[in-house]
Design an enzyme around this catalytic site. Structure first.
Site, PDB file in Angstrom:
ATOM      1  N   SER A  61      48.635  37.122  40.430  1.00 43.16           N
ATOM      2  CA  SER A  61      47.654  36.211  40.187  1.00 43.16           C
ATOM      3  C   SER A  61      47.814  34.547  40.235  1.00 43.16           C
ATOM      4  CB  SER A  61      46.745  36.440  38.817  1.00 43.16           C
ATOM      5  OG  SER A  61      45.742  35.605  38.807  1.00 43.16           O
ATOM      6  N   LYS A 105      36.419  44.472  35.761  1.00 43.27           N
ATOM      7  CA  LYS A 105      35.163  43.960  35.841  1.00 43.27           C
ATOM      8  C   LYS A 105      33.953  44.723  35.489  1.00 43.27           C
ATOM      9  CE  LYS A 105      36.449  40.768  39.600  1.00 43.27           C
ATOM     10  NZ  LYS A 105      36.168  40.080  40.639  1.00 43.27           N
ATOM     11  N   ASP A 161      31.994  34.831  40.761  1.00 41.97           N
ATOM     12  CA  ASP A 161      32.404  35.193  41.996  1.00 41.97           C
ATOM     13  C   ASP A 161      31.322  34.870  43.094  1.00 41.97           C
ATOM     14  OD1 ASP A 161      34.971  36.150  41.523  1.00 41.97           O
ATOM     15  OD2 ASP A 161      34.322  38.327  41.028  1.00 41.97           O
ATOM     16  N   GLY A 182      32.245  45.879  53.124  1.00 36.70           N
ATOM     17  CA  GLY A 182      32.786  46.083  51.942  1.00 36.70           C
ATOM     18  C   GLY A 182      31.556  46.592  51.070  1.00 36.70           C
ATOM     19  N   ALA A 183      31.739  47.468  50.155  1.00 40.74           N
ATOM     20  CA  ALA A 183      30.822  47.720  49.040  1.00 40.74           C
ATOM     21  C   ALA A 183      31.305  47.770  47.760  1.00 40.74           C
ATOM     22  CB  ALA A 183      30.088  49.022  49.625  1.00 40.74           C
ATOM     23  N   TYR A 223      43.403  36.583  50.036  1.00 36.92           N
ATOM     24  CA  TYR A 223      44.064  35.338  50.235  1.00 36.92           C
ATOM     25  C   TYR A 223      45.466  35.589  50.356  1.00 36.92           C
ATOM     26  CZ  TYR A 223      44.280  35.385  45.151  1.00 36.92           C
ATOM     27  OH  TYR A 223      44.610  35.922  43.675  1.00 36.92           O
TER      28      TYR A 223
HETATM   29  P1  NAP Z   1      36.692  47.453  44.975  1.00 35.47           P
HETATM   30  O1  NAP Z   1      35.643  47.099  44.136  1.00 35.47           O
HETATM   31  O2  NAP Z   1      37.970  48.528  44.706  1.00 35.47           O
HETATM   32  O3  NAP Z   1      36.015  47.723  46.455  1.00 35.47           O
HETATM   33  C1  NAP Z   1      37.094  47.934  47.462  1.00 35.47           C
HETATM   34  C2  NAP Z   1      36.269  47.844  48.766  1.00 35.47           C
HETATM   35  O4  NAP Z   1      37.018  47.920  49.970  1.00 35.47           O
HETATM   36  C3  NAP Z   1      35.256  49.046  48.981  1.00 35.47           C
HETATM   37  O5  NAP Z   1      34.251  48.886  49.659  1.00 35.47           O
HETATM   38  C4  NAP Z   1      36.168  50.178  49.642  1.00 35.47           C
HETATM   39  O6  NAP Z   1      35.520  50.953  50.468  1.00 35.47           O
HETATM   40  C5  NAP Z   1      36.965  49.257  50.683  1.00 35.47           C
HETATM   41  N1  NAP Z   1      38.396  49.734  50.990  1.00 35.47           N
HETATM   42  C6  NAP Z   1      39.316  49.902  50.399  1.00 35.47           C
HETATM   43  N2  NAP Z   1      40.342  50.457  51.046  1.00 35.47           N
HETATM   44  C7  NAP Z   1      40.052  50.402  52.113  1.00 35.47           C
HETATM   45  C8  NAP Z   1      40.353  50.883  53.372  1.00 35.47           C
HETATM   46  N3  NAP Z   1      41.851  51.322  53.571  1.00 35.47           N
HETATM   47  N4  NAP Z   1      39.733  51.179  54.409  1.00 35.47           N
HETATM   48  C9  NAP Z   1      38.702  50.452  54.646  1.00 35.47           C
HETATM   49  N5  NAP Z   1      37.854  50.322  53.438  1.00 35.47           N
HETATM   50  C10 NAP Z   1      38.622  50.096  52.321  1.00 35.47           C
HETATM   51  O7  NAP Z   1      37.358  45.991  45.263  1.00 35.47           O
HETATM   52  P2  NAP Z   1      36.749  44.509  45.131  1.00 35.47           P
HETATM   53  O8  NAP Z   1      36.845  43.998  43.637  1.00 35.47           O
HETATM   54  O9  NAP Z   1      35.604  44.518  45.879  1.00 35.47           O
HETATM   55  O10 NAP Z   1      37.902  43.523  45.755  1.00 35.47           O
HETATM   56  C11 NAP Z   1      38.037  43.880  47.490  1.00 35.47           C
HETATM   57  C12 NAP Z   1      39.086  42.651  47.851  1.00 35.47           C
HETATM   58  O11 NAP Z   1      38.715  41.215  47.464  1.00 35.47           O
HETATM   59  C13 NAP Z   1      40.155  42.725  47.303  1.00 35.47           C
HETATM   60  O12 NAP Z   1      41.316  42.546  48.129  1.00 35.47           O
HETATM   61  C14 NAP Z   1      40.516  41.609  46.148  1.00 35.47           C
HETATM   62  O13 NAP Z   1      41.526  41.000  46.110  1.00 35.47           O
HETATM   63  C15 NAP Z   1      39.296  40.572  46.960  1.00 35.47           C
HETATM   64  N6  NAP Z   1      38.819  39.567  45.999  1.00 35.47           N
HETATM   65  C16 NAP Z   1      39.263  38.197  46.375  1.00 35.47           C
HETATM   66  C17 NAP Z   1      38.628  37.358  45.399  1.00 35.47           C
HETATM   67  C18 NAP Z   1      38.840  35.791  45.798  1.00 35.47           C
HETATM   68  O14 NAP Z   1      38.681  35.050  44.663  1.00 35.47           O
HETATM   69  N7  NAP Z   1      39.307  35.523  46.839  1.00 35.47           N
HETATM   70  C19 NAP Z   1      37.549  37.656  44.165  1.00 35.47           C
HETATM   71  C20 NAP Z   1      37.393  39.166  44.269  1.00 35.47           C
HETATM   72  C21 NAP Z   1      37.964  40.096  45.079  1.00 35.47           C
HETATM   73  P3  NAP Z   1      35.172  52.468  49.967  1.00 35.47           P
HETATM   74  O15 NAP Z   1      33.843  52.215  49.292  1.00 35.47           O
HETATM   75  O16 NAP Z   1      34.948  53.316  51.043  1.00 35.47           O
HETATM   76  O17 NAP Z   1      36.073  52.829  49.010  1.00 35.47           O
END
Ligand code: NAP
Length: 275
Positions: free
Chosen positions: A20, A69, A105, A128-129, A215
């Site tokens: 982080s 979260k 966020d 993504g969802a 990132y």
């Molecule tokens: P999450 O709730 O676990 O959701 C993950 C999402 O990614 C789901 O839609 C999942 O699809 C999909 N996914 C995971 N692995 C995959 C794969 N191999 N192929 C295709 N789809 C895949 O995670 P999240 O909190 O939304 O975070 C998602 C990303 O955003 C992470 O990389 C996180 O680090 C980043 N993020 C960045 C910030 C920032 O400030 N820049 C803030 C928050 C999050 P399914 O529904 O099919 O499982």
């Protein structure tokens, strides 16, 4: 009752959390604004027990990241309406007997995108969802965008599209329509994860606004493709920056030193391969 004697303590909790960048960003902000506080990172694997413990030791505020979260929202004493709609909190503030929560966020993504382009009426595709996608969809709709959601598991995206009153498209059919923006919200492209793109690179066109929530690396395969196609690109670091600035403002009730926070993030990433 035990509590910090000299400085207020803030922290990020997550699992994993070692990567982080929040500590460097927040400590620079605290320093810049002479806040009598420091900011740490705690690896936490049991949301309920760990949040209780952190409350007992007198932590003033927390950033919450994967996978806490949603569970953190459930144990908050007070949660604002936005975080309830998104279904997650990423920021906690200590109250006398527990935690108050909100979600920054969605502000992070909107402010990051608005630095580069107008959002109103933009036709955006969200890939993504999960938790990040929910905040992104909420923010884009608030900013006046039209939103379509796609995801590896179509059922999840379909349910989300119904809930947020926006459109759904199957991942294999995204080329059926033209979008003028895309926000990628899955870990695909992240260091240690798959390098492929979830959408065909032909989707990118000059002038399209494209952001990757990932990132690390800063220039993900998706952002590189988008830049090559002449898109306006926004890195996940900008989202991190603006969601962190909104956290600072919620905790301290004053303007965040965004430029100093951004420099801290860029300094921390110096030396990593961004090209
Ligand atoms: P999450 O709730 O676990 O959701 C993950 C999402 O990614 C789901 O839609 C999942 O699809 C999909 N996914 C995971 N692995 C995959 C794969 N191999 N192929 C295709 N789809 C895949 O995670 P999240 O909190 O939304 O975070 C998602 C990303 O955003 C992470 O990389 C996180 O680090 C980043 N993020 C960045 C910030 C920032 O400030 N820049 C803030 C928050 C999050 P399914 O529904 O099919 O499982």
């Amino acid at each position: 009752m035990i509590k910090p004697a000299q400085r207020a303590i803030y922290a990020v909790i997550g699992d994993p959390v070692g990567h982080s960048l929040s500590p460097v960003m927040m400590n620079r902000a605290f320093q810049e604004e002479s806040c009598p506080a420091c900011y740490l990172a705690f690896q936490a694997n049991d949301t309920v027990a760990d949040l209780q413990l952190l409350h007992q030791v007198g932590i003033s505020g927390l950033s919450v990241t994967i996978p806490h979260k949603e569970a953190a929202l459930r144990i908050c004493e007070q949660v604002d309406a936005t975080a309830k709609t998104i279904g997650a909190v990423n920021t906690l503030q200590r109250t006398v007997s527990g935690w108050q929560g909100c979600n920054t966020d969605w502000l992070g993504v909107v402010r990051a995108l608005q630095q580069k382009a107008r959002l109103e009426s933009r036709n955006m595709l969200v890939v993504g969802a999960g938790g990040a996608a929910r905040a992104v969809v909420y923010g884009l709709l608030k900013a006046g965008c039209r939103v379509t959601i796609t995801n590896r598991s179509p059922d999840k995206a379909l349910r989300m599209a119904e809930e947020f009153h926006c459109r759904f498209v199957a991942l294999g059919e995204v080329m059926g329509q033209r979008y003028d923006g895309l926000v990628h919200c899955t870990p695909v492209g992240m260091v240690g994860n798959e390098e492929r793109l979830l959408v065909p690179k032909e989707i990118f066109a000059p002038g399209m606004l494209v952001m990757d929530a990932v990132y690390r690396p800063l220039w993900t395969p998706l952002l590189k493709c988008a830049a090559d196609a002449g898109c306006i690109t926004v890195t996940g670091l900008e989202m991190l920056l603006y969601q962190g600035a909104a956290q600072f403002e919620w905790w301290w009730k004053k303007k965040a030193p965004v430029a100093a926070m951004k420099r801290a993030l860029e300094d921390a990433l110096k030396g990593e391969d961004h090209a």
